[in-house]
Design a protein around this motif. Structure first.
Motif, PDB file in Angstrom:
ATOM      1  N   HIS A 120       0.725  -1.819   0.069  1.00  0.00           N
ATOM      2  CA  HIS A 120      -0.126  -0.073  -0.035  1.00  0.00           C
ATOM      3  C   HIS A 120       0.855   1.082   0.305  1.00  0.00           C
ATOM      4  O   HIS A 120       1.979   1.216   0.938  1.00  0.00           O
ATOM      5  N   GLY A 121       0.113   2.313  -0.626  1.00  0.00           N
ATOM      6  CA  GLY A 121       0.616   3.427  -0.765  1.00  0.00           C
ATOM      7  C   GLY A 121       1.297   3.652   0.839  1.00  0.00           C
ATOM      8  O   GLY A 121       2.376   4.892   1.240  1.00  0.00           O
ATOM      9  N   THR A 177       3.769   2.890   2.736  1.00  0.00           N
ATOM     10  CA  THR A 177       5.605   3.891   3.118  1.00  0.00           C
ATOM     11  C   THR A 177       5.149   4.945   3.388  1.00  0.00           C
ATOM     12  O   THR A 177       6.298   4.815   4.173  1.00  0.00           O
ATOM     13  N   ALA A 178       3.669   5.720   3.055  1.00  0.00           N
ATOM     14  CA  ALA A 178       3.875   7.103   3.268  1.00  0.00           C
ATOM     15  C   ALA A 178       4.115   6.904   5.398  1.00  0.00           C
ATOM     16  O   ALA A 178       4.090   7.990   6.042  1.00  0.00           O
ATOM     17  N   LEU A 224       1.800  14.065  -1.078  1.00  0.00           N
ATOM     18  CA  LEU A 224       2.541  12.825  -1.515  1.00  0.00           C
ATOM     19  C   LEU A 224       2.411  13.024  -2.903  1.00  0.00           C
ATOM     20  O   LEU A 224       1.940  13.235  -3.684  1.00  0.00           O
ATOM     21  N   LYS A 225       3.395  12.329  -3.767  1.00  0.00           N
ATOM     22  CA  LYS A 225       3.127  11.757  -4.981  1.00  0.00           C
ATOM     23  C   LYS A 225       4.472  10.417  -4.885  1.00  0.00           C
ATOM     24  O   LYS A 225       5.313   9.861  -4.948  1.00  0.00           O
ATOM     25  N   PHE A 226       3.076   9.720  -5.538  1.00  0.00           N
ATOM     26  CA  PHE A 226       3.435   8.308  -5.711  1.00  0.00           C
ATOM     27  C   PHE A 226       4.307   7.991  -6.681  1.00  0.00           C
ATOM     28  O   PHE A 226       4.021   8.279  -7.528  1.00  0.00           O
ATOM     29  N   PRO A 250       6.315   1.458  -8.165  1.00  0.00           N
ATOM     30  CA  PRO A 250       5.848   0.386  -6.431  1.00  0.00           C
ATOM     31  C   PRO A 250       6.755  -0.055  -5.167  1.00  0.00           C
ATOM     32  O   PRO A 250       8.141   0.130  -5.851  1.00  0.00           O
ATOM     33  N   GLN A 257      10.829  12.213   1.512  1.00  0.00           N
ATOM     34  CA  GLN A 257      10.743  11.289  -0.033  1.00  0.00           C
ATOM     35  C   GLN A 257      11.337   9.776   0.861  1.00  0.00           C
ATOM     36  O   GLN A 257      12.072   9.596   2.261  1.00  0.00           O
ATOM     37  N   VAL A 303      10.647   6.486  -4.746  1.00  0.00           N
ATOM     38  CA  VAL A 303       9.678   5.718  -4.674  1.00  0.00           C
ATOM     39  C   VAL A 303       8.131   6.309  -4.009  1.00  0.00           C
ATOM     40  O   VAL A 303       7.309   6.435  -4.549  1.00  0.00           O
ATOM     41  N   LEU A 304       8.690   7.971  -3.581  1.00  0.00           N
ATOM     42  CA  LEU A 304       7.627   8.626  -3.323  1.00  0.00           C
ATOM     43  C   LEU A 304       8.373  10.179  -2.496  1.00  0.00           C
ATOM     44  O   LEU A 304       9.706  10.182  -1.618  1.00  0.00           O
ATOM     45  N   ARG A 305       7.654  11.630  -3.044  1.00  0.00           N
ATOM     46  CA  ARG A 305       7.936  12.826  -2.853  1.00  0.00           C
ATOM     47  C   ARG A 305       7.279  13.199  -2.114  1.00  0.00           C
ATOM     48  O   ARG A 305       5.858  12.973  -2.516  1.00  0.00           O
TER      49      ARG A 305
END
Length: 148
Positions: free
Chosen positions: A64-65, A68-69, A92-94, A97, A125, A133-135
């Motif tokens: 799940h995104g 990670t967040a 959040l910008k996904f 994966p 990030q 992967v996330l920022r």
């Protein structure tokens, strides 16, 4: 398994500096994904069903995104600024994966400080190796030694 630096601390507003960073790394396991699905009630089969997930654009199961967040939240709540921090917002910008077995590296950096309002903007990030992967950006109310 979590590997972190300076877990369970507080950096008060008066001690924060632009560019200050904290991080952690976590191996994402099948158990993590299953527990997150249970707690969040997000049981999308792309997270839980190998056969289903193979037929998706991801060609396999992904975490799940927001799992990670949540690692960003862990750094903010435990390290920078740490205990006593109040989360005000997060973008959040996904970007890629996260899969079971990946080690996710999360970093939080102080970008702006408003001492008068006790507000701090943090760059956030998550990476797997060199792949972001996330920022995003978080806005928090930092703990202060001074009483309001």
């Amino acid at each position: 398994m979590m590997l972190d630096n300076d877990a369970g601390s507080t950096i008060f507003l008066e001690d924060l500096e632009i560019g200050m960073k904290r991080d952690l790394s976590k191996l994402i396991t099948d158990e993590d994904i299953e527990k997150f699905a249970e707690v969040s009630t997000d049981r999308n089969p792309v997270h839980l069903d190998d056969e289903y997930a193979k037929e998706t654009m991801f060609q396999g199961r992904i975490a799940h995104g927001m799992l990670t967040a949540g690692l960003i939240s862990a750094v903010i709540g435990e390290q920078l600024p740490g205990h006593g921090t109040v989360y005000l917002g997060q973008t959040l910008k996904f970007m890629a994966p996260v899969r079971p077995g990946d080690i996710v590296y999360v970093e939080v950096e102080v970008a702006e400080i408003d001492h008068k309002k006790r507000r701090v903007k943090l760059f956030t990030q998550a990476k797997i190796g060199e792949t972001v992967v996330l920022r995003g950006e978080a806005n928090v109310l930092a703990p202060s030694r001074k009483l309001d």
